[in-house]
Design a protein around this motif. Structure first.
Motif, mmCIF file in Angstrom:
data_model
loop_
_atom_site.group_PDB
_atom_site.id
_atom_site.type_symbol
_atom_site.label_atom_id
_atom_site.label_comp_id
_atom_site.label_asym_id
_atom_site.label_seq_id
_atom_site.Cartn_x
_atom_site.Cartn_y
_atom_site.Cartn_z
ATOM 1 N N LYS A 9 10.030 -0.449 5.763
ATOM 2 C CA LYS A 9 10.745 -1.172 4.711
ATOM 3 C C LYS A 9 11.676 -0.228 3.931
ATOM 4 O O LYS A 9 11.577 0.999 4.066
ATOM 5 N N TYR A 49 9.733 -14.327 6.440
ATOM 6 C CA TYR A 49 8.744 -14.474 5.364
ATOM 7 C C TYR A 49 8.543 -15.942 4.975
ATOM 8 O O TYR A 49 8.237 -16.241 3.818
ATOM 9 N N HIS A 51 6.114 -17.801 5.373
ATOM 10 C CA HIS A 51 4.762 -18.060 4.843
ATOM 11 C C HIS A 51 4.621 -17.694 3.366
ATOM 12 O O HIS A 51 3.634 -18.055 2.735
ATOM 13 N N ILE A 52 5.606 -16.976 2.804
ATOM 14 C CA ILE A 52 5.536 -16.663 1.353
ATOM 15 C C ILE A 52 6.781 -17.152 0.605
ATOM 16 O O ILE A 52 6.944 -16.862 -0.571
ATOM 17 N N PHE A 57 6.843 -14.705 -6.266
ATOM 18 C CA PHE A 57 7.331 -13.331 -6.061
ATOM 19 C C PHE A 57 8.330 -13.211 -4.910
ATOM 20 O O PHE A 57 8.888 -12.143 -4.671
ATOM 21 N N VAL A 61 10.780 -10.070 -3.313
ATOM 22 C CA VAL A 61 10.579 -9.516 -1.961
ATOM 23 C C VAL A 61 11.916 -9.520 -1.218
ATOM 24 O O VAL A 61 12.299 -8.532 -0.585
ATOM 25 N N THR A 91 -2.383 -5.116 2.275
ATOM 26 C CA THR A 91 -1.117 -5.335 1.565
ATOM 27 C C THR A 91 -1.022 -4.537 0.264
ATOM 28 O O THR A 91 -0.003 -3.899 -0.007
ATOM 29 N N ARG A 102 -0.412 2.716 4.403
ATOM 30 C CA ARG A 102 -0.292 2.262 3.019
ATOM 31 C C ARG A 102 -1.257 3.028 2.111
ATOM 32 O O ARG A 102 -0.915 3.394 0.982
ATOM 33 N N VAL A 109 2.070 -3.237 -4.244
ATOM 34 C CA VAL A 109 1.924 -4.421 -3.385
ATOM 35 C C VAL A 109 3.266 -4.712 -2.705
ATOM 36 O O VAL A 109 3.320 -4.981 -1.500
ATOM 37 N N ALA A 110 4.333 -4.640 -3.500
ATOM 38 C CA ALA A 110 5.657 -4.998 -2.983
ATOM 39 C C ALA A 110 6.228 -3.873 -2.113
ATOM 40 O O ALA A 110 6.733 -4.123 -1.018
ATOM 41 N N ASN A 112 5.288 -1.402 0.009
ATOM 42 C CA ASN A 112 4.129 -0.902 0.762
ATOM 43 C C ASN A 112 4.525 -0.331 2.128
ATOM 44 O O ASN A 112 3.737 -0.318 3.057
HETATM 45 P P1 ADP Z 1 1.394 -8.182 4.772
HETATM 46 O O1 ADP Z 1 2.741 -7.511 4.719
HETATM 47 O O2 ADP Z 1 0.283 -7.209 4.432
HETATM 48 O O3 ADP Z 1 1.141 -8.924 6.064
HETATM 49 P P2 ADP Z 1 1.933 -10.741 3.382
HETATM 50 O O4 ADP Z 1 2.415 -11.313 4.671
HETATM 51 O O5 ADP Z 1 0.914 -11.505 2.615
HETATM 52 O O6 ADP Z 1 1.352 -9.244 3.573
HETATM 53 O O7 ADP Z 1 3.166 -10.543 2.394
HETATM 54 C C1 ADP Z 1 4.395 -10.067 2.879
HETATM 55 C C2 ADP Z 1 4.942 -9.030 1.927
HETATM 56 O O8 ADP Z 1 5.274 -9.657 0.685
HETATM 57 C C3 ADP Z 1 3.967 -7.915 1.544
HETATM 58 O O9 ADP Z 1 3.913 -6.850 2.484
HETATM 59 C C4 ADP Z 1 4.544 -7.454 0.226
HETATM 60 O O10 ADP Z 1 5.655 -6.582 0.430
HETATM 61 C C5 ADP Z 1 5.048 -8.757 -0.379
HETATM 62 N N1 ADP Z 1 4.048 -9.332 -1.291
HETATM 63 C C6 ADP Z 1 2.894 -9.981 -0.952
HETATM 64 N N2 ADP Z 1 2.215 -10.357 -2.044
HETATM 65 C C7 ADP Z 1 2.953 -9.947 -3.106
HETATM 66 C C8 ADP Z 1 2.799 -10.055 -4.527
HETATM 67 N N3 ADP Z 1 1.753 -10.646 -5.079
HETATM 68 N N4 ADP Z 1 3.757 -9.511 -5.310
HETATM 69 C C9 ADP Z 1 4.845 -8.902 -4.765
HETATM 70 N N5 ADP Z 1 5.063 -8.782 -3.440
HETATM 71 C C10 ADP Z 1 4.138 -9.283 -2.619
#
Ligand code: ADP
Length: 153
Positions: A9, A49, A51-52, A57, A61, A91, A102, A109-110, A112
């Motif tokens: 990243k 992304y 799924h988020i 947030f 991201v 994460t 990590r 969290v963000a 990482n």
């Molecule tokens: P991962 O990357 O560990 O698979 P996720 O798919 O849940 O995790 O989330 C994607 C990315 O979004 C994370 O790696 C992180 O950079 C960001 N993220 C996840 N949760 C948060 C949060 N609560 N606040 C800020 N950024 C977040």
């Protein structure tokens, strides 16, 4: 052999950790099947992304991931989707196990350092999303005879 997608990243690129991240995958015995630097746009991030995308947030991201170039890797190895996730750690980096990317290299969290595909199904989709077929390489790696047992190669 399985393939998975890793993204170093923008924080990893800015902090000069690209080599360290790749070193860890290579030291594990994993094979690089593809490697390139690119910038990510809104459309690819929304897909990647999805799924988020409805989380509060997500805008942060997206702007973080667009902030500077990333390095994308296609990594190959036996059951490597799981192996690579284990190497990356959870994460929330400040709580990730020591010894993981990590856990050793990040606090946030963000920010990482790495993304890694979270399932075999998603790995197939994500490798296709970031690499054209002619950007992926199939080749013999001589160290495989030392990395894997005969029945695993
Ligand atoms: P991962 O990357 O560990 O698979 P996720 O798919 O849940 O995790 O989330 C994607 C990315 O979004 C994370 O790696 C992180 O950079 C960001 N993220 C996840 N949760 C948060 C949060 N609560 N606040 C800020 N950024 C977040």
């Amino acid at each position: 052999m399985e393939r998975t997608l890793v993204i170093v990243k923008p924080d990893g690129v800015q902090r000069g950790l690209v080599g360290e991240v790749i070193r860890r995958f290579e030291a594990k015995g994993l094979k690089l099947a593809g490697l390139k630097m690119m910038t990510l746009d809104e459309a690819v991030l929304r897909e990647h992304y999805a799924h988020i995308a409805d989380k509060p947030f997500y805008p942060g991201v997206e702007s973080f991931m667009r902030g500077s170039p990333v390095v994308v890797l296609c990594i190959e190895g036996l059951q490597c989707v799981n192996a690579v996730r284990l190497l990356c750690g959870i994460t929330k980096a400040r709580e990730a196990d020591a010894g993981t990317i990590r856990g050793d290299l990040a606090m946030s969290v963000a920010c990482n350092v790495v993304h890694a595909s979270d399932s075999s199904e998603n790995a197939v989709k994500e490798v296709k999303r970031f690499f054209k077929p002619d950007e992926l390489f199939t080749y013999d790696k001589s160290e495989y005879m030392h990395v894997y047992g005969a029945d695993e190669r």
